[in-house]
Design an enzyme around this catalytic site. Structure first.
Site, PDB file in Angstrom:
ATOM      1  N   PRO A  20       0.725  -1.543   0.268  1.00 24.24           N
ATOM      2  CA  PRO A  20       0.276  -0.152   0.110  1.00 24.24           C
ATOM      3  C   PRO A  20       1.181   0.787   0.084  1.00 24.24           C
ATOM      4  O   PRO A  20       1.878   1.395   0.353  1.00 24.24           O
ATOM      5  CB  PRO A  20      -0.268  -0.274   1.325  1.00 24.24           C
ATOM      6  CG  PRO A  20       0.224  -1.085   2.511  1.00 24.24           C
ATOM      7  CD  PRO A  20       0.881  -2.005   1.526  1.00 24.24           C
ATOM      8  N   ALA A  31       2.101   4.251   3.814  1.00 28.80           N
ATOM      9  CA  ALA A  31       1.909   3.333   4.680  1.00 28.80           C
ATOM     10  C   ALA A  31       2.854   2.244   5.890  1.00 28.80           C
ATOM     11  O   ALA A  31       3.193   2.394   6.739  1.00 28.80           O
ATOM     12  CB  ALA A  31       1.273   1.812   4.159  1.00 28.80           C
ATOM     13  N   GLY A  32       3.986   3.713   5.361  1.00 20.39           N
ATOM     14  CA  GLY A  32       5.144   2.758   5.828  1.00 20.39           C
ATOM     15  C   GLY A  32       6.287   2.551   6.188  1.00 20.39           C
ATOM     16  O   GLY A  32       7.250   2.134   6.170  1.00 20.39           O
ATOM     17  N   GLY A  37       7.614   2.325   2.713  1.00 18.77           N
ATOM     18  CA  GLY A  37       8.314   2.919   2.000  1.00 18.77           C
ATOM     19  C   GLY A  37       8.035   3.135   0.284  1.00 18.77           C
ATOM     20  O   GLY A  37       8.942   3.161  -0.186  1.00 18.77           O
ATOM     21  N   SER A  38       6.758   3.135  -0.297  1.00 22.90           N
ATOM     22  CA  SER A  38       6.329   3.619  -0.746  1.00 22.90           C
ATOM     23  C   SER A  38       6.929   4.755  -1.996  1.00 22.90           C
ATOM     24  O   SER A  38       6.721   4.404  -2.936  1.00 22.90           O
ATOM     25  CB  SER A  38       5.273   3.923  -1.186  1.00 22.90           C
ATOM     26  OG  SER A  38       4.529   5.034  -0.404  1.00 22.90           O
ATOM     27  N   SER A  39       7.512   5.845  -1.096  1.00 26.31           N
ATOM     28  CA  SER A  39       7.204   7.202  -2.061  1.00 26.31           C
ATOM     29  C   SER A  39       8.897   6.790  -1.838  1.00 26.31           C
ATOM     30  O   SER A  39       9.861   7.023  -3.330  1.00 26.31           O
ATOM     31  CB  SER A  39       7.314   8.269  -1.306  1.00 26.31           C
ATOM     32  OG  SER A  39       7.744   7.765  -0.110  1.00 26.31           O
ATOM     33  N   ALA A  40       9.667   6.229  -1.211  1.00 36.42           N
ATOM     34  CA  ALA A  40      11.048   5.509  -1.812  1.00 36.42           C
ATOM     35  C   ALA A  40      11.476   4.601  -2.742  1.00 36.42           C
ATOM     36  O   ALA A  40      11.737   4.667  -3.667  1.00 36.42           O
ATOM     37  CB  ALA A  40      12.091   5.481  -0.861  1.00 36.42           C
ATOM     38  N   ASP A  59      15.259   5.221   4.004  1.00 33.55           N
ATOM     39  CA  ASP A  59      14.118   3.887   3.006  1.00 33.55           C
ATOM     40  C   ASP A  59      14.512   4.190   1.182  1.00 33.55           C
ATOM     41  O   ASP A  59      14.617   2.893   0.619  1.00 33.55           O
ATOM     42  CB  ASP A  59      12.900   5.510   2.711  1.00 33.55           C
ATOM     43  CG  ASP A  59      11.775   5.252   3.672  1.00 33.55           C
ATOM     44  OD1 ASP A  59      12.571   4.878   4.927  1.00 33.55           O
ATOM     45  OD2 ASP A  59      10.871   5.882   3.657  1.00 33.55           O
TER      46      ASP A  59
HETATM   47  O1  PMV Z   1       8.282   7.631   5.675  1.00 29.39           O
HETATM   48  P1  PMV Z   1       8.047   6.092   6.603  1.00 29.39           P
HETATM   49  O2  PMV Z   1       6.612   5.380   7.982  1.00 29.39           O
HETATM   50  O3  PMV Z   1       8.874   5.102   6.007  1.00 29.39           O
HETATM   51  O4  PMV Z   1       9.200   6.378   8.056  1.00 29.39           O
HETATM   52  C1  PMV Z   1      10.654   7.197   7.992  1.00 29.39           C
HETATM   53  C2  PMV Z   1      11.244   6.309   9.158  1.00 29.39           C
HETATM   54  C3  PMV Z   1      11.952   8.027   9.617  1.00 29.39           C
HETATM   55  O5  PMV Z   1      12.610   7.335  10.693  1.00 29.39           O
HETATM   56  C4  PMV Z   1      10.618   7.747  10.685  1.00 29.39           C
HETATM   57  C5  PMV Z   1      11.761   9.120   9.306  1.00 29.39           C
HETATM   58  C6  PMV Z   1      13.604   9.225   8.736  1.00 29.39           C
HETATM   59  O6  PMV Z   1      13.963  10.300   7.254  1.00 29.39           O
HETATM   60  O7  PMV Z   1      14.638   7.845   8.435  1.00 29.39           O
END
Ligand code: PMV
Length: 320
Positions: free
Chosen positions: A112, A115-116, A118-121, A160
């Site tokens: 998804p 949702a944390g 790493g979809s944007s990366a 990410d």
């Molecule tokens: O955006 P997420 O949910 O994949 O989390 C990123 C991880 C953090 O440590 C919260 C931010 C970062 O830049 O490392």
């Protein structure tokens, strides 16, 4: 950088995209948030979580289009479009000297968005790979991805993008080269998307605020999170799930103390522990997004506990 500067020499050419590229998603095992403040983090890749395919449009001047049906994403890179995804994609492609017109990109995602995981990366890495080609150096891909990640998240640590580009299990400290962690055997964990959206930038800001307001409390909490990464890496290498679970519980408590958990994440951790998990924590920025749990043995009962709540847990083998 080498590939880009080589392309800039010689006669000008129409920028092109390579036909396909993929990127990993990521699960932060330990150290989220602390990694923004110089502590180590440990993350594992979910291979090929996003696959992109590029095709030339008949009209070379038509705006580039991006469609990822699994993320309900469909946009054209028209200059006036003030959409963060469009801006991030345009910035990544421009950084790679890639085309902004004349191409259609279509994506197939197995995770998804937002949702944390790493979809944007995954998106910015796969885009950079489409533009830079299969021989691009991983550092160059990560650098291009970070250009887009800054649009999404402000000043991300880079974990990410590193995992999305490199895969495997990585130990990462901001500003240093990541280290691949080779596990003697894969370890199973469960990732449960909460279905609640959140903003990474907003959650990161909460920790900055805690550090400003309560420096003598928040600083040691950040250091404890860094310590869970170090002990977690050792436990992972030894396949010691009981210790991984305890460390996850500690990390979740500290993250909650810093203000980045949420009622749903606390509830999901409780469900996991009640269903026999060795331990559970939020993963990623928190606020919503995903929870991860270390199953004490066979994960069937754990999966059933989340299925019964209409959630869709992912059983992941880390280090395969
Ligand atoms: O955006 P997420 O949910 O994949 O989390 C990123 C991880 C953090 O440590 C919260 C931010 C970062 O830049 O490392």
């Amino acid at each position: 950088m080498a590939a880009r500067s080589q392309r800039r020499q010689g006669p000008p050419m129409m920028p092109v995209l390579h036909p396909r590229a993929s990127a990993c998603a990521k699960i932060i095992l330990f150290g989220e948030h602390a990694v923004v403040h110089g502590q180590p983090a440990l993350a594992a890749a979910l291979p090929d979580a996003l696959r992109l395919e590029a095709e030339r449009l008949d009209d070379p001047r038509a705006p580039l289009t991006l469609d990822i049906p699994a993320w309900s994403l469909s946009l054209s890179l028209v200059p006036e479009l003030e959409h963060p995804v469009a801006r991030a994609c345009a910035d990544v492609l421009a950084h790679c000297d890639g085309p902004l017109q004349g191409w259609a990109i279509r994506g197939d995602a197995s995770i998804p968005a937002g949702a944390g995981l790493g979809s944007s990366a995954a998106l910015t890495v796969a885009l950079a790979k489409l533009a830079l080609g299969p021989d691009a150096a991983v550092e160059e891909i990560v650098e291009a991805s970070m250009v887009g990640e800054q649009v999404f998240h402000g000043t991300p640590s880079g974990i990410d993008s590193q995992v999305a580009a490199r895969g495997g299990v990585l130990r990462f400290v901001r500003g240093a080269a990541p280290v691949q962690v080779a596990l003697p055997r894969p370890v199973t964990l469960l990732v449960v998307p909460s279905g609640h959206a959140r903003s990474t930038a907003a959650e990161v800001a909460k920790v900055h605020l805690a550090l400003e307001r309560w420096p003598t409390l928040a600083r040691p909490m950040i250091e404890v999170l860094g310590r869970t990464t170090e002990l977690g890496e050792r436990a992972l290498l030894e396949g010691d799930v009981a210790r991984l679970g305890q460390l996850a519980d500690i990390a979740h408590g500290v993250l909650a103390g810093l203000g980045v958990s949420s009622p749903i994440l606390d509830e999901l951790c409780g469900v996991a522990r009640a269903a026999g998990a060795a331990g559970a924590k939020l993963t990623g920025a928190g606020g919503g997004g995903c929870m991860l749990a270390w199953p004490a043995g066979d994960p069937t009962a754990l999966v059933a506990a989340f299925d019964a709540r209409g959630l869709s847990p992912l059983v992941v083998e880390v280090g395969r």
